[in-house]
Write a protein that holds these residues in place. Structure first.
Motif, short mmCIF file in Angstrom:
data_model
loop_
_atom_site.label_atom_id
_atom_site.label_comp_id
_atom_site.label_asym_id
_atom_site.label_seq_id
_atom_site.Cartn_x
_atom_site.Cartn_y
_atom_site.Cartn_z
N TYR A 93 0.82 -1.27 -0.05
CA TYR A 93 0.11 -0.10 0.09
C TYR A 93 0.80 1.22 0.00
O TYR A 93 1.87 1.41 0.84
CB TYR A 93 -0.87 -0.12 1.31
N TYR A 94 0.65 2.05 -0.93
CA TYR A 94 1.38 3.32 -0.97
C TYR A 94 0.44 4.63 -0.70
O TYR A 94 -0.66 4.58 -1.14
CB TYR A 94 1.89 3.45 -2.49
N CYS A 95 0.99 5.42 -0.03
CA CYS A 95 0.38 6.78 0.30
C CYS A 95 0.99 7.86 -0.87
O CYS A 95 2.06 7.75 -1.37
CB CYS A 95 0.79 7.55 1.61
N HIS A 96 -0.16 8.47 -1.31
CA HIS A 96 0.23 9.59 -2.37
C HIS A 96 -0.34 10.97 -1.95
O HIS A 96 -1.48 10.92 -1.24
CB HIS A 96 -0.29 8.96 -3.63
N ALA A 97 0.19 11.89 -2.20
CA ALA A 97 -0.10 13.07 -2.02
C ALA A 97 0.02 14.50 -2.82
O ALA A 97 1.06 14.28 -3.49
CB ALA A 97 0.14 13.77 -0.40
N GLU A 98 -0.82 15.34 -3.11
CA GLU A 98 -0.61 16.51 -3.79
C GLU A 98 -0.03 17.74 -2.67
O GLU A 98 -1.02 17.94 -2.20
CB GLU A 98 -1.93 16.81 -4.90
N VAL A 99 1.15 18.23 -3.05
CA VAL A 99 1.42 18.95 -1.91
C VAL A 99 1.73 20.40 -2.70
O VAL A 99 2.53 20.28 -3.68
CB VAL A 99 2.70 18.48 -1.19
N GLN A 100 1.54 21.50 -2.00
CA GLN A 100 2.12 22.79 -2.19
C GLN A 100 3.19 22.96 -1.30
O GLN A 100 2.85 23.47 -0.13
CB GLN A 100 1.03 23.69 -2.13
N PRO A 101 4.51 22.79 -1.81
CA PRO A 101 5.66 23.12 -0.94
C PRO A 101 5.70 24.80 -0.75
O PRO A 101 6.20 25.24 0.51
CB PRO A 101 6.81 23.05 -1.71
N ARG A 102 5.11 25.48 -1.64
CA ARG A 102 5.00 26.90 -1.45
C ARG A 102 3.60 27.31 -2.10
O ARG A 102 3.04 26.70 -3.08
CB ARG A 102 6.08 27.76 -2.06
#
Length: 120
Positions: A93-102
């Motif tokens: 199982y893999y976690c994935h995320a859309e992240v805004q570093p800035r």
């Protein structure tokens, strides 16, 4: 740099439960969508469940009614509660995320994967 660290996998008998966690850390302005994928040998990676920052959720048909995704935005953490596990749930199982570093920047990040094995 953004990291996703998963925990909670393991070996469980059919009918049992496990809870996966995935925490995002590093240079983070905001975490948007967070998902759980899984991949078993010889198969393509499959989207299991997804949740938006606002809390909307969706599930693949095969886990509806058994799995529950949730998140804690203050901790940048997503969870997957898996109940009534079946041998066919066995996968990494893999976690994935859309992240805004800035603000205004977006990136896709993956965890290292955690093994879930369900014995019959």
């Amino acid at each position: 740099q953004v990291q996703l660290v998963e925990s909670g996998g393991g070996l469980v008998e059919a009918g049992g439960s496990l809870r996966l966690s995935c925490a995002a850390s590093g240079s983070i302005f905001r975490v948007n969508k967070m998902d759980w994928y899984r991949q078993s040998p010889g198969k393509q990676r499959e989207l299991v469940s997804t949740t938006t920052r606002g809390g909307s959720t969706d599930y693949v048909e095969s886990v509806k009614g058994r799995f529950t995704i949730s998140r804690d935005n203050a901790k940048n953490t997503v969870y997957l509660q898996m109940n009534s596990l079946k041998p066919e749930d066995t996968a990494v199982y893999y976690c994935h995320a859309e992240v805004q570093p800035r603000a205004g920047m977006f990136g896709d990040y993956w965890g290292q994967g955690t093994q879930v094995t369900v014995s019959s």
